[in-house]
Structure formats: structure tokens, C-alpha cells
Motif scaffolding. Structure first.
Motif, short mmCIF file in Angstrom:
data_model
loop_
_atom_site.label_atom_id
_atom_site.label_comp_id
_atom_site.label_asym_id
_atom_site.label_seq_id
_atom_site.Cartn_x
_atom_site.Cartn_y
_atom_site.Cartn_z
N LYS A 264 1.09 -0.73 -0.15
CA LYS A 264 -0.82 -0.39 0.30
C LYS A 264 1.18 1.20 -0.02
O LYS A 264 0.02 2.03 -0.41
N HIS A 265 1.92 1.27 0.42
CA HIS A 265 2.86 2.71 0.76
C HIS A 265 3.33 2.64 -0.21
O HIS A 265 3.60 4.05 -0.54
N ALA A 266 4.19 1.60 -1.47
CA ALA A 266 4.21 2.02 -2.31
C ALA A 266 3.80 2.31 -3.21
O ALA A 266 4.04 3.64 -4.04
N LYS A 267 2.25 2.51 -3.51
CA LYS A 267 0.83 2.52 -3.76
C LYS A 267 1.04 3.83 -4.36
O LYS A 267 1.04 4.63 -4.91
N GLN A 268 1.12 4.58 -2.87
CA GLN A 268 1.05 5.53 -2.31
C GLN A 268 1.70 6.51 -2.64
O GLN A 268 1.72 7.78 -3.47
N GLN A 269 3.18 6.10 -2.67
CA GLN A 269 4.57 7.31 -3.54
C GLN A 269 4.21 6.79 -4.65
O GLN A 269 4.24 8.01 -5.67
N MET A 270 4.37 5.80 -5.30
CA MET A 270 3.98 6.03 -6.29
C MET A 270 3.10 6.95 -6.87
O MET A 270 3.32 7.77 -8.20
N ARG A 271 2.01 6.94 -7.10
CA ARG A 271 0.77 7.58 -6.42
C ARG A 271 1.18 9.46 -6.93
O ARG A 271 1.22 9.92 -7.26
N CYS B 142 11.94 -0.09 -4.39
CA CYS B 142 12.86 -0.97 -2.97
C CYS B 142 11.56 -2.22 -3.37
O CYS B 142 10.53 -1.95 -3.05
N VAL B 143 12.63 -3.41 -3.27
CA VAL B 143 11.79 -4.55 -3.77
C VAL B 143 12.34 -5.60 -2.47
O VAL B 143 13.29 -5.34 -1.53
N ALA B 144 11.26 -5.83 -1.30
CA ALA B 144 12.19 -7.21 -0.26
C ALA B 144 11.88 -8.19 -0.58
O ALA B 144 10.12 -8.41 -1.54
N LEU B 145 12.58 -9.22 -0.75
CA LEU B 145 12.27 -10.78 -0.47
C LEU B 145 13.00 -11.27 0.91
O LEU B 145 13.39 -10.95 1.60
N GLU B 146 11.72 -12.42 0.58
CA GLU B 146 12.37 -13.14 2.11
C GLU B 146 13.78 -13.35 2.55
O GLU B 146 14.09 -13.86 3.50
N CYS B 147 14.54 -14.33 2.03
CA CYS B 147 15.77 -14.61 1.23
C CYS B 147 16.14 -15.05 -0.26
O CYS B 147 15.73 -14.66 -1.17
N GLU B 148 17.28 -15.38 -0.29
CA GLU B 148 18.39 -15.47 -0.87
C GLU B 148 17.04 -17.03 -2.06
O GLU B 148 16.72 -17.87 -1.52
N GLY B 149 17.38 -16.65 -3.20
CA GLY B 149 16.09 -18.52 -3.89
C GLY B 149 14.46 -17.67 -3.42
O GLY B 149 13.84 -18.61 -4.46
N ALA B 150 14.14 -16.38 -3.22
CA ALA B 150 12.20 -16.57 -2.60
C ALA B 150 11.62 -16.54 -3.81
O ALA B 150 12.46 -16.07 -5.35
N SER B 151 10.53 -17.37 -4.10
CA SER B 151 10.13 -17.26 -5.41
C SER B 151 8.92 -15.87 -5.99
O SER B 151 8.10 -15.45 -6.50
N GLU B 152 9.18 -14.57 -5.00
CA GLU B 152 8.57 -13.61 -5.38
C GLU B 152 9.12 -12.41 -4.49
O GLU B 152 9.84 -13.02 -3.49
N CYS B 153 8.50 -11.43 -4.58
CA CYS B 153 9.01 -10.10 -3.57
C CYS B 153 7.91 -9.27 -3.30
O CYS B 153 6.85 -9.16 -4.37
N LEU B 154 8.20 -7.89 -2.95
CA LEU B 154 7.52 -7.24 -2.38
C LEU B 154 7.98 -5.82 -2.83
O LEU B 154 8.72 -5.49 -1.66
N VAL B 155 7.01 -4.74 -3.40
CA VAL B 155 7.41 -3.85 -3.70
C VAL B 155 7.35 -3.11 -2.46
O VAL B 155 5.57 -2.48 -2.53
N VAL B 156 8.10 -2.03 -1.86
CA VAL B 156 7.95 -1.27 -0.61
C VAL B 156 8.14 0.03 -0.95
O VAL B 156 6.87 0.81 0.08
N THR B 157 8.63 0.52 -1.56
CA THR B 157 8.48 2.06 -2.02
C THR B 157 8.90 2.20 -3.56
O THR B 157 10.08 1.63 -4.10
N ALA B 158 8.87 3.05 -3.57
CA ALA B 158 9.96 3.66 -5.02
C ALA B 158 9.67 5.94 -4.89
O ALA B 158 9.15 6.18 -3.98
N ILE B 159 11.12 6.16 -5.35
CA ILE B 159 11.31 6.71 -5.05
C ILE B 159 12.27 7.76 -6.35
O ILE B 159 12.23 7.20 -7.36
N VAL B 160 12.03 9.07 -6.37
CA VAL B 160 12.42 9.90 -7.50
C VAL B 160 13.92 10.23 -7.00
O VAL B 160 14.25 10.85 -5.55
N ILE B 161 14.54 9.85 -7.61
CA ILE B 161 16.27 10.01 -7.22
C ILE B 161 16.42 11.66 -7.57
O ILE B 161 16.77 12.04 -8.43
N GLY B 162 17.19 11.90 -6.06
CA GLY B 162 17.74 13.91 -6.72
C GLY B 162 16.92 15.12 -6.83
O GLY B 162 17.10 16.00 -6.90
N SER B 163 15.17 14.38 -6.14
CA SER B 163 14.14 15.17 -6.47
C SER B 163 14.47 15.87 -4.87
O SER B 163 14.45 16.05 -4.06
#
Length: 101
Positions: free
Chosen positions: A26-33, A80-101
Motif C-alpha cells: 500500500k505504501h509503494a502505491k501511495q508513493q508512486m501516486r 525498493c523490493v523486499a525478498l524473504e531470502c536468497e532464491g525467494a519465489s516472489e518479491c514485494l515492492v515496498v517503496t518508490a523514490i525519485v532520485i535527486g528530487s
């Protein structure tokens, strides 16, 4: 042996070939918006971006957080994506950033 930044990049890129392996917080979607980052732009960063900073352990959740960066649509973005471990079968987008803004 622990994974290198390149190992994480390869794995995240592999996961991104299937939309069913990428989840959006939800946080990532809000930040992207609020930052006018579209899902296609975010997916481009996930699929083709690079990791410049070392992946870090999220102390609250225990996940590995990787910051993928890429210049897309005239802006430098980080997803930024979060994974449970090396070789995880899915990932969660946790936030989105505009660099240098």
C-alpha cells in the motif's frame, strides 16, 4: 557464500518476468501516486535496473531489501523490493523514490 549485488539483480529480474511474482505494498502505491511514477515505469526499473547500494536486512520484518535504480521517462527512479531470502519465489515492492528530487 552470501549473494552479491549482481546475484540479487539477476534474481529480481528473473522474478519480474512474471507479474504473479511481484506484489505491491500500500505504501509503494501511495508513493508512486504522489510522485507520478507509473506501474510500467516501476516495472522497467525492476526489470532493467541495477543495485548500487548493498542490499540490507529490514530489522522489523527480516526481509532483504534491494534498491533497484534506473533512468526512466526522463527521471532517475529507485524501486525498493523486499525478498524473504536468497532464491525467494516472489518479491514485494515496498517503496518508490525519485532520485535527486
Amino acid at each position: 557464500m552470501a549473494w552479491s549485488k549482481r546475484d540479487w539483480e539477476k534474481h529480481i529480474r528473473k522474478l519480474s518476468t512474471s507479474d504473479e511474482c511481484i506484489f505491491w505494498s500500500k505504501h509503494a502505491k501511495q508513493q508512486m501516486r504522489s510522485r507520478s511514477i507509473t506501474i510500467p515505469s516501476a516495472m522497467d526499473v525492476i526489470r532493467k535496473g541495477v543495485i548500487h547500494l548493498e542490499p540490507e536486512v529490514d530489522m522489523k520484518k527480516g526481509n532483504i531489501v534491494c534498491r533497484m535504480e534506473r533512468f526512466v521517462s526522463g527521471r532517475s527512479l529507485a524501486i525498493c523490493v523486499a525478498l524473504e531470502c536468497e532464491g525467494a519465489s516472489e518479491c514485494l515492492v515496498v517503496t518508490a523514490i525519485v532520485i535527486g528530487s
